[in-house]
Design a protein around this motif. Structure first.
Motif, short mmCIF file in Angstrom:
data_model
loop_
_atom_site.label_atom_id
_atom_site.label_comp_id
_atom_site.label_asym_id
_atom_site.label_seq_id
_atom_site.Cartn_x
_atom_site.Cartn_y
_atom_site.Cartn_z
N SER A 53 23.63 -1.49 65.23
CA SER A 53 22.40 -1.72 64.46
C SER A 53 22.04 -0.59 63.51
O SER A 53 21.05 -0.69 62.77
CB SER A 53 21.23 -2.02 65.40
OG SER A 53 20.97 -0.92 66.24
N HIS A 54 22.85 0.48 63.50
CA HIS A 54 22.54 1.55 62.53
C HIS A 54 23.77 2.43 62.30
O HIS A 54 24.13 3.25 63.14
CB HIS A 54 21.38 2.41 63.03
CG HIS A 54 20.92 3.42 62.01
ND1 HIS A 54 19.65 3.44 61.49
CD2 HIS A 54 21.58 4.44 61.40
CE1 HIS A 54 19.53 4.42 60.62
NE2 HIS A 54 20.70 5.05 60.55
N ILE A 55 24.39 2.23 61.16
CA ILE A 55 25.53 3.09 60.79
C ILE A 55 25.52 3.25 59.27
O ILE A 55 24.89 2.46 58.55
CB ILE A 55 26.88 2.52 61.30
CG1 ILE A 55 27.99 3.57 61.21
CG2 ILE A 55 27.25 1.24 60.56
CD1 ILE A 55 29.25 3.22 61.99
N HIS A 56 26.22 4.29 58.81
CA HIS A 56 26.39 4.51 57.36
C HIS A 56 27.88 4.36 57.06
O HIS A 56 28.64 5.33 57.16
CB HIS A 56 25.92 5.91 56.98
CG HIS A 56 24.46 6.13 57.22
ND1 HIS A 56 23.52 6.17 56.20
CD2 HIS A 56 23.76 6.29 58.38
CE1 HIS A 56 22.32 6.36 56.72
NE2 HIS A 56 22.43 6.44 58.04
N LEU A 57 28.30 3.15 56.71
CA LEU A 57 29.73 2.92 56.47
C LEU A 57 30.24 3.69 55.25
O LEU A 57 31.40 4.09 55.21
CB LEU A 57 29.99 1.42 56.25
CG LEU A 57 29.86 0.50 57.46
CD1 LEU A 57 30.02 -0.96 57.04
CD2 LEU A 57 30.89 0.84 58.54
N ILE A 208 13.67 1.52 57.76
CA ILE A 208 13.31 2.82 57.20
C ILE A 208 13.77 3.95 58.12
O ILE A 208 13.50 3.92 59.33
CB ILE A 208 11.78 2.89 56.99
CG1 ILE A 208 11.37 1.89 55.89
CG2 ILE A 208 11.32 4.30 56.63
CD1 ILE A 208 9.90 1.80 55.61
N HIS A 209 14.48 4.92 57.55
CA HIS A 209 14.73 6.17 58.29
C HIS A 209 13.38 6.84 58.43
O HIS A 209 12.81 7.30 57.43
CB HIS A 209 15.69 7.07 57.50
CG HIS A 209 17.13 6.73 57.67
ND1 HIS A 209 17.66 5.53 57.29
CD2 HIS A 209 18.17 7.44 58.20
CE1 HIS A 209 18.95 5.51 57.56
NE2 HIS A 209 19.29 6.66 58.12
N CYS A 210 12.88 6.93 59.64
CA CYS A 210 11.47 7.27 59.82
C CYS A 210 11.32 8.50 60.71
O CYS A 210 11.72 8.47 61.87
CB CYS A 210 10.78 6.06 60.44
SG CYS A 210 9.01 6.12 60.33
N SER A 240 13.99 3.38 62.04
CA SER A 240 15.19 4.02 62.57
C SER A 240 14.91 5.48 62.90
O SER A 240 14.12 6.14 62.22
CB SER A 240 16.31 3.96 61.52
OG SER A 240 16.93 2.68 61.52
N HIS A 241 15.56 5.93 63.94
CA HIS A 241 15.51 7.33 64.41
C HIS A 241 14.20 7.69 65.11
O HIS A 241 14.20 7.96 66.29
CB HIS A 241 15.83 8.32 63.28
CG HIS A 241 17.19 8.15 62.69
ND1 HIS A 241 18.34 8.42 63.39
CD2 HIS A 241 17.59 7.68 61.47
CE1 HIS A 241 19.39 8.16 62.62
NE2 HIS A 241 18.96 7.70 61.46
N THR A 242 13.10 7.77 64.38
CA THR A 242 11.76 8.13 64.92
C THR A 242 11.82 9.31 65.89
O THR A 242 11.15 9.30 66.92
CB THR A 242 11.06 6.91 65.58
OG1 THR A 242 11.77 6.45 66.72
CG2 THR A 242 10.87 5.76 64.61
N GLN A 307 25.48 3.98 66.19
CA GLN A 307 26.34 5.17 66.14
C GLN A 307 25.91 6.12 65.02
O GLN A 307 26.12 7.32 65.10
CB GLN A 307 27.79 4.69 65.91
CG GLN A 307 28.80 5.74 65.56
CD GLN A 307 29.25 6.55 66.75
OE1 GLN A 307 29.94 6.06 67.64
NE2 GLN A 307 28.85 7.80 66.78
N ASP A 308 25.34 5.56 63.94
CA ASP A 308 24.87 6.32 62.77
C ASP A 308 26.02 6.83 61.91
O ASP A 308 26.10 6.50 60.74
CB ASP A 308 23.94 7.47 63.20
CG ASP A 308 22.95 7.88 62.10
OD1 ASP A 308 22.89 7.18 61.07
OD2 ASP A 308 22.25 8.88 62.27
N SER A 309 26.87 7.68 62.51
CA SER A 309 27.91 8.33 61.70
C SER A 309 29.24 8.34 62.43
O SER A 309 29.27 8.43 63.65
CB SER A 309 27.56 9.80 61.50
OG SER A 309 26.44 9.98 60.70
#
Ligand code: FE2
Length: 411
Positions: A53-57, A208-210, A240-242, A307-309
């Motif tokens: 649900s959250h990665i930067h391809l 939103i990266h929050c 996201s993140h918080t 995973q994010d990264s």
């Protein structure tokens, strides 16, 4: 096709799962299905596919160019990526090769749904154009949702708002933001309002990266939740993140949680990445830097992991294996009560599907797309304890990945 002798989560006994024309056509007690092309699950767990649900391809496998992140901070990561864009100009083929490698890792680990943020702090919007192509190329193996992510800010980056709008027009699925990176608190709030305004204008989801900062005064989450409630966008919104929530005082959190629950927003949390990035300016004791996962889940909020990264300027490791992310997250969030572990696959399956707003087509139910995994485990507990292999990944009724379990001989 029939998957026989399947162990389903939260269901006693073994089951036969029939597939016809790419959809689940019947789920019956084991041994009662018609003779057909069969895959015998042999009592193993059969679950819907993993959701990233959250990665930067667009960042994956770019670590070290032009140099490695020596401080381990988020802000050095942003700086390195900015240098990468200008000093070693990105090309379409370079990006595509990295993204294909990443997706193939993910597919091999049973991921079939990916929400990827894509950097739109770029006048050419190259990453977005590349990912829109890749999304089509991989459509038969993985569903990709794209977030137009203003990595260097909506107001802190020249023409950031116009680029965000352009990205949504070009086909991004979600509008993003990074309020804690804007120059001031006021610009941060304005940026969140801009994200909501554009998402409504183009009928898009929001992610939103929050508050991805160890600053207890970073409180854009309340703005995001309040706007989600006021606009009625509720579960179409993800924070996201918080991670700043890790540092909020309990009195503020008590008030905040009331709003979070009412707002219906989703939380995408990246435990390995934020444990790596956060607490970098602390002395001991060092903060873990992951948001209050246990408390959010107990309050009834939807939380999924990402995973994010993978090997990028922010994080040097990562493989695409969601079980690794889950196992790490359970530890760092102390979400390790018996029942927590016994149901933990929710976080990277059902909860991820809620974050992505795909529940209408997700899950092992008659009439839904025949997407499933056969896991080399009998329970959630065993899957996360042994980081069990995915033996089969089936999408739209077709096998897209098969793995033979390794054999070990002890002497
Ligand atoms: Fe991120």
């Amino acid at each position: 096709m029939v998957i026989t002798n399947a162990k389903l989560r939260n269901k006693d006994g073994l089951w036969d799962i029939s597939v016809k024309d790419g959809k689940f056509s019947a789920i019956t007690a084991a041994g009662t299905s018609p003779d057909d092309e069969k895959i015998d699950a042999e009592g193993r767990l059969v679950i819907p596919p993993y959701v990233e649900s959250h990665i930067h391809l667009d960042y994956a496998f770019t670590a070290g160019i032009p140099h490695h992140n020596m401080s381990g901070t988020l802000f050095e990561g942003i700086q390195i990526w900015s240098e990468h864009k200008t000093q070693a100009p990105l090309t379409e083929e370079y990006m595509k090769a990295n993204i294909r490698k990443t997706l193939e890792h993910q597919i091999s680990y049973g991921v079939q749904h990916v929400r990827s943020h894509v950097d739109i702090s770029d006048p050419e919007l190259l990453g977005l154009r590349v990912l829109l192509d890749i999304k089509k190329e991989y459509a038969d193996r993985v569903d990709i949702q794209l977030v137009a992510f203003p990595q260097e800010g909506i107001f802190a980056y020249k023409n950031g708002a116009a680029l965000l709008e352009e990205a949504l027009k070009l086909g991004a699925d979600c509008a993003g933001g990074i309020p804690h990176y804007e120059y001031t608190r006021e610009y941060g709030v304005k940026s969140v309002e801009k994200t909501f305004e554009l998402a409504q204008k183009y009928n898009k989801l929001i992610d939103i990266h929050c508050d991805e900062i160890d600053d207890e005064a970073s409180r854009f989450l309340e703005t995001v939740a309040a706007l989600a409630l006021e606009t009625g966008l509720t579960n179409k919104v993800t924070a996201s993140h918080t991670v700043a929530m890790h540092s909020y005082n309990n009195a503020y959190c008590m008030k905040l949680f009331g709003l979070l629950k009412k707002s219906g927003i989703n939380f995408a949390v990246c435990p390995p990445e934020n444990t790596h990035l956060q607490g970098r300016v602390d002395n001991y004791p060092k903060r873990r830097g992951v948001t209050r996962v246990k408390e959010l889940l107990e309050a009834g909020c939807n939380v999924s992991f990402g995973q994010d990264s993978i090997s990028d300027p922010w994080y040097p490791l990562g493989t695409g294996n969601m079980l690794r992310v889950l196992e790490f997250g359970l530890h760092v969030c102390q979400y390790t009560g018996y029942d927590d572990i016994a149901n933990c696959l929710d976080i990277i399956t059902e909860n991820g599907a809620k974050t992505l707003n795909i529940t209408d087509r997700y899950g092992i139910e008659v009439g839904k797309p025949a997407d499933l995994l056969i896991i080399n485990a009998k329970s959630d507990f065993e899957a996360v304890q042994y980081l069990s292999d995915v033996l089969y990944s089936v999408k739209d009724g077709k096998v897209i990945m098969k793995r033979v379990p390794s054999q070990v001989t002890l002497y």
